[in-house]
Design an enzyme around this catalytic site. Structure first.
Site, PDB file in Angstrom:
ATOM      1  N   SER A  50      -0.586  10.699   5.835  1.00 35.22           N
ATOM      2  CA  SER A  50       0.395  10.537   6.921  1.00 35.22           C
ATOM      3  C   SER A  50       1.799  10.833   6.394  1.00 35.22           C
ATOM      4  CB  SER A  50       0.380   9.101   7.453  1.00 35.22           C
ATOM      5  OG  SER A  50      -0.627   8.942   8.402  1.00 35.22           O
ATOM      6  N   ASP A  83      -5.070   3.407  14.152  1.00 32.75           N
ATOM      7  CA  ASP A  83      -5.839   2.368  13.449  1.00 32.75           C
ATOM      8  C   ASP A  83      -7.047   2.094  14.353  1.00 32.75           C
ATOM      9  OD1 ASP A  83      -5.860   0.398  11.114  1.00 32.75           O
ATOM     10  OD2 ASP A  83      -6.052  -0.999  12.753  1.00 32.75           O
ATOM     11  N   THR A 133      -8.653   8.764   4.859  1.00 35.76           N
ATOM     12  CA  THR A 133      -8.906   7.378   4.438  1.00 35.76           C
ATOM     13  C   THR A 133     -10.308   7.249   3.838  1.00 35.76           C
ATOM     14  OG1 THR A 133      -7.465   6.677   6.224  1.00 35.76           O
ATOM     15  CG2 THR A 133      -8.789   4.972   5.187  1.00 35.76           C
ATOM     16  N   LYS A 181       0.845  -1.207   0.000  1.00 35.52           N
ATOM     17  CA  LYS A 181       0.000   0.000   0.000  1.00 35.52           C
ATOM     18  C   LYS A 181       0.877   1.252   0.000  1.00 35.52           C
ATOM     19  CE  LYS A 181      -3.107  -0.176   3.063  1.00 35.52           C
ATOM     20  NZ  LYS A 181      -3.965  -0.138   4.250  1.00 35.52           N
ATOM     21  N   LYS A 193       3.252  -2.565  11.148  1.00 37.85           N
ATOM     22  CA  LYS A 193       1.977  -2.475  11.884  1.00 37.85           C
ATOM     23  C   LYS A 193       2.269  -2.837  13.327  1.00 37.85           C
ATOM     24  CE  LYS A 193      -2.381  -1.496  11.161  1.00 37.85           C
ATOM     25  NZ  LYS A 193      -2.977  -0.585  10.173  1.00 37.85           N
TER      26      LYS A 193
END
Ligand code: NDP
Length: 457
Positions: free
Chosen positions: A389, A176, A219, A124, A136
């Site tokens: 971001s 998240d 997003t 991504k 992550k």
């Protein structure tokens, strides 16, 4: 090796052997296997006549995180009890830039989920065109029902361990599920206190202390820009389309808002208790009410049906049985299964845009592809979040902040470029664009070529 040197059956054989290896090396990690399978099934046919990728074990190395950090997070609740959670950071790939990816606080968090998310994040981030690697992190901490002070103590304890592994040029986490502005503020405050440095080590910060305009919206808005681009590419438009959305958090509410702004009709939202349906279409006032409900009051989506007479609540259900033209799953992984995909297809859905990460099970992806439904995969559709971001990182390095209009334009252009890269690699003979293959290949090429340049590291 000539173009025809590796036949399709040989290619399927390699793929099978490769997946056997991934499954064996990563036992008990089904979400990670699913994510690797989804990417590898597009990449194997693409690289079958490109021996450098095979010889240098690019796919094998890509499926192994560069580093996994696993730590204890002790904290004290308001009653004075000592509690212990488990914290993680999966630093997947730094091939094209510092590690970058969100932190998730949810009871379901485990290594399999974070490895799937970190792996996906690598492709991504590559798609955004910005120099960012993939990562992550998170903890199996449930912020639901906790006081602000408990959340603050948890965040401080979490970052007191993680701070030594991150940095503005090393690894830059973001939010998240379960990690929004409040949690980022607590973590950034503690990082600054421990290190005595005010640097862009986290993104999603408040506007007063280095955050970027448009990051909150990016997003959800980006996902709807992508949906609009997919429809436009296939001579259609978002205007007048009835859109089914799941989730009621940051991504879902901003997706609903952008649908309204572009002339579509958002019909549904959901949380883990069930979904709401408004056949007239949700209004901006109703969306704002849900934002306040979930983001500030931390209430349940069922309350919307008590507040608004034209909204119904469907306990425990998911919105995929409602008739609509497009679906934008925006809650969590594996929230559309094969049967739900079949119901959507039967009701005439034209396009599915994955705003959450891996919301469609493999059976659902296969069903949409087979039925000729336009399918936008998460790594392309929701890349606007990490894209902005990345722009927050640029602003922090330059110690400047850009106006909202400029960021809105950059986001829209970024989503158009991502869409066009997917089309470039996902063209089919006469059929709808294969966005899944397009996104996987476009994301893969940049990371793989950087890896080839570095030698075996
Ligand atoms: P939020 O925490 O703001 O909202 C998550 C929403 O999903 C909530 O409504 C939550 O309901 C619901 N949900 C969570 N788990 C489940 C479940 N098991 N079943 C049904 N509903 C569930 O998260 P975000 O909006 O930020 O993230 C949503 C998705 O988008 C995630 O997949 C995330 O990884 C992805 N994403 C987010 C980005 C961002 O910028 N925020 C960037 C890229 C991807 P409840 O309140 O009941 O828990």
């Amino acid at each position: 090796m000539s173009k025809s040197a590796v036949s399709d059956s040989k290619c399927a054989e390699y793929m099978e052997r490769y997946m056997e290896g991934v499954t064996k090396r990563n036992p008990g990690e089904p979400e990670f296997h699913q994510a690797v399978y989804e990417v590898a099934s597009s990449i194997f046919p693409y690289i079958k006549d490109k021996p450098a990728y095979h010889k240098n074990q690019i796919l094998e190395r890509m499926a192994e995180p560069e580093r996994v950090i696993y730590f204890r997070v002790p904290w004290t609740d308001d009653a004075g009890n000592v509690r212990t959670n488990r914290g993680f950071r999966v630093q997947f790939s730094s091939a094209i830039g510092p590690y970058k990816g969100g932190i998730r606080f949810h009871p379901s968090v485990n290594l399999s989920i974070l490895k799937f998310l970190g792996y996906e994040q690598t492709f991504k981030n590559s798609l955004t065109g910005l120099p960012m690697g993939g990562a992550k992190g998170g903890a199996n901490f449930n912020p639901k029902g906790k006081s602000d002070n408990e959340v603050m103590r948890f965040c401080q304890s979490f970052i007191t361990e993680l701070y030594r592994h991150i940095g503005e040029d090393t690894d830059v986490p973001a939010g998240d599920i379960g990690v929004g502005g409040r949690e980022i503020g607590y973590m950034f405050g503690q990082y600054k206190r421990i290190t005595n440095r005010f640097v862009g080590v986290l993104t999603g910060k408040g506007l007063e202390f280095g955050g970027s305009q448009m990051r909150t919206e990016a997003t959800g808005y980006g996902a709807i820009f992508f949906l609009r681009n997919m429809l436009k590419q296939h001579s259609d438009t978002i205007e007048g389309k009835r859109i089914l959305i799941s989730g009621a958090g940051n991504v879902a509410t901003h997706a609903a808002e952008k649908v309204l702004q572009l002339g579509g009709t958002p019909l549904t939202l959901s949380d883990s208790g069930g979904f709401i349906h408004c056949s007239d279409g949700l209004t901006q006032e109703q969306i704002d009410w849900v934002k306040e409900l979930k983001g500030v009051r931390r209430g349940r989506i069922s309350e919307a049906a008590e507040e608004f007479s034209n909204i119904t609540f469907h306990e425990k259900g998911r919105p995929w049985g409602v008739e609509g033209d497009c679906a934008v799953p925006s809650a969590t992984q594996n929230e559309i299964n094969g049967e739900e995909a079949a119901a959507l297809i039967k009701n005439g859905v034209k396009a599915v845009a994955e705003a959450a990460n891996m919301p469609c099970e493999q059976a659902a992806v296969d069903a949409f592809t087979e039925a000729g439904v336009l399918f936008g995969p998460a790594k392309a559709v929701n890349a606007g979040g990490v894209g902005v971001s990345g722009l927050e990182m640029s602003q922090n390095s330059g110690r400047i902040s850009w106006a909202p209009e400029r960021l809105r334009e950059l986001l829209e252009n970024m989503m158009r470029d991502i869409h066009d890269s997917c089309v470039q690699y996902g063209k089919t003979d006469g059929g709808p664009t294969n966005y899944l293959a397009g996104a996987n290949i476009a994301g893969f090429v940049k990371v793989a070529d950087a890896m080839l340049s570095y030698g075996h590291v």
